[in-house]
Design a protein around this motif. Structure first.
Motif, mmCIF file in Angstrom:
data_model
loop_
_atom_site.group_PDB
_atom_site.id
_atom_site.type_symbol
_atom_site.label_atom_id
_atom_site.label_comp_id
_atom_site.label_asym_id
_atom_site.label_seq_id
_atom_site.Cartn_x
_atom_site.Cartn_y
_atom_site.Cartn_z
ATOM 1 N N MET A 65 -24.699 -21.579 11.411
ATOM 2 C CA MET A 65 -24.722 -20.246 10.710
ATOM 3 C C MET A 65 -24.774 -20.572 9.493
ATOM 4 N N HIS B 98 -5.172 8.870 -14.180
ATOM 5 C CA HIS B 98 -4.692 8.049 -13.208
ATOM 6 C C HIS B 98 -3.595 8.589 -12.147
ATOM 7 N N GLY C 101 2.519 -1.138 -11.669
ATOM 8 C CA GLY C 101 1.224 -1.847 -12.317
ATOM 9 C C GLY C 101 1.144 -3.419 -12.044
ATOM 10 N N TRP D 237 0.689 -1.314 -0.089
ATOM 11 C CA TRP D 237 0.049 -0.047 -0.252
ATOM 12 C C TRP D 237 1.018 1.324 0.093
ATOM 13 N N PHE E 40 -1.195 -0.703 -18.087
ATOM 14 C CA PHE E 40 -0.383 -1.568 -17.679
ATOM 15 C C PHE E 40 -0.042 -2.367 -19.013
ATOM 16 N N ASP F 43 -5.844 9.801 1.797
ATOM 17 C CA ASP F 43 -4.952 8.982 2.836
ATOM 18 C C ASP F 43 -4.183 9.812 3.866
ATOM 19 N N PHE F 44 -3.591 10.703 3.228
ATOM 20 C CA PHE F 44 -2.599 11.517 4.059
ATOM 21 C C PHE F 44 -2.794 12.733 4.849
ATOM 22 N N ILE G 49 -6.342 -6.332 -8.288
ATOM 23 C CA ILE G 49 -7.562 -6.592 -9.135
ATOM 24 C C ILE G 49 -7.729 -8.302 -9.271
ATOM 25 N N MET H 285 -2.233 -4.968 -10.770
ATOM 26 C CA MET H 285 -3.042 -6.197 -11.321
ATOM 27 C C MET H 285 -3.153 -7.107 -10.093
ATOM 28 N N ARG I 243 1.839 4.367 -3.002
ATOM 29 C CA ARG I 243 1.770 5.658 -2.874
ATOM 30 C C ARG I 243 3.049 6.444 -3.312
ATOM 31 N N VAL J 30 -6.168 10.219 -4.074
ATOM 32 C CA VAL J 30 -5.923 9.295 -3.321
ATOM 33 C C VAL J 30 -5.099 9.499 -2.066
ATOM 34 N N ILE J 31 -3.842 9.959 -2.689
ATOM 35 C CA ILE J 31 -2.777 10.088 -1.616
ATOM 36 C C ILE J 31 -3.397 11.067 -0.577
ATOM 37 N N ARG K 82 -9.177 2.020 -11.973
ATOM 38 C CA ARG K 82 -8.952 0.611 -12.286
ATOM 39 C C ARG K 82 -8.859 0.430 -13.731
ATOM 40 N N TYR L 173 -21.180 -1.046 -3.785
ATOM 41 C CA TYR L 173 -21.115 -0.082 -4.781
ATOM 42 C C TYR L 173 -22.276 1.115 -4.593
ATOM 43 N N TRP M 185 -13.113 5.510 -8.574
ATOM 44 C CA TRP M 185 -12.269 4.257 -8.222
ATOM 45 C C TRP M 185 -12.360 3.397 -9.482
ATOM 46 N N VAL N 267 -5.409 -0.698 -15.542
ATOM 47 C CA VAL N 267 -5.187 -1.947 -16.385
ATOM 48 C C VAL N 267 -4.771 -1.556 -17.998
#
Lengths: 135, 132
Positions: free
Chosen positions: B1, B77, A87, A27, B31, B88-89, A94, A91, A31, B84-85, B24, B11, B20, B28
């Motif tokens: 159970m 991205h 990357g 994680w 990549f 988080d921070f 995912i 992946m 970042r 996102v950073i 993704r 979602y 988000w 992808v």
């Protein structure tokens, strides 16, 4: 009146004896590498696609000119490793999210790691063994 | 159970989910392009002719449009990754995640509009004549 039988949350979860911090480090890696890649990759895209004629000027001689400088060799090597690891880890996340059967997860990740390892090694080899007089 | 059946869905929609989802999809896509890109660059170890032949496909109009898509995907991205950073921070990150979505959207359009034009300049000129 009957009592509702509600099982405690996480009651079925199994914890292995050895807990690892791998997911925490991955994680954090996403970042840190992400911030570095923003600089490396966006500059790379501006140089290759916008400046001085953009993609139309790229050919073997152009690559030879760039890789005659250790600065761009180190730049491209760092970008290759960070982008591929970033990357690949994305992946992996995912695959973990969407592949439900253990066998499927295992083989998808094996394919992923094989492809990534091959590309990282190939790219590294190309940067280190580049010969401008190959022709 | 008994087996727990999820009620509804996790979602939730809104900026949080769609940023988000896009993160993704762009991740992808980039990549897979990266795998191809290292392979095409590796042709410099084969011969200048082999490399120049493959690079010529990058200069065609259709691939030129795909390059704009690639740059757009990478830029999104990158911007959303920074968002996102901050979530988080940065202490106030979660509270401003919605506003930050619109900030990165504005930056994306501000950079992509001129960026698309200059990336496509050669293709536009080749197809429709001079742009200046």
């Amino acid at each position: 009146m009957t009592t509702l039988d509600i099982s405690a949350p996480r009651s079925g979860a199994k914890r292995s004896g050895q807990r690892s911090n791998f997911e925490l480090y991955s994680w954090l890696f996403m970042r840190i590498s992400g911030i570095i890649l923003v600089v490396l990759v966006l500059s790379h895209l501006v140089i290759m696609n916008l400046l001085d004629g953009g993609v139309q000027r790229i050919n073997f001689a152009f690559v030879a000119g760039r890789w005659s400088s250790p600065f761009w060799q180190i730049w491209d090597l760092t970008m290759l490793w960070l982008a591929m690891l970033h990357g690949t880890n994305g992946m992996r996340t995912i695959v973990n999210d969407y592949a439900e059967r253990n066998q499927t997860r295992f083989w998808l990740k094996m394919a992923l790691y094989t492809a990534s390892g091959f590309i990282i090694l190939l790219g590294t080899l190309v940067i280190f063994t580049f010969d401008p007089n190959i022709g | 159970m008994s087996v727990i059946t999820p009620i509804g869905t996790l979602y939730r929609g809104g900026e949080g989910m769609w940023t988000w989802v896009l993160h993704r999809i762009t991740g992808v896509s980039v990549f897979f392009f990266l795998l191809v890109h290292v392979l095409d660059t590796a042709l410099v170890r084969v011969s200048p002719e082999a490399y120049d032949l493959i690079i010529a496909t990058y200069k065609t109009p259709i691939v030129n449009v795909l390059e704009v898509g690639l740059v757009g995907a990478v830029l999104y991205h990158a911007l959303n990754g920074l968002r996102v950073i901050l979530i988080d921070f940065w202490k106030r990150g979660p509270r401003y995640q919605r506003q930050m979505t619109w900030v990165i959207a504005a930056i994306w359009f501000a950079l992509m509009l001129p960026g698309t034009f200059f990336m496509m300049k050669h293709t536009i000129e080749a197809m429709f004549g001079s742009t200046s």
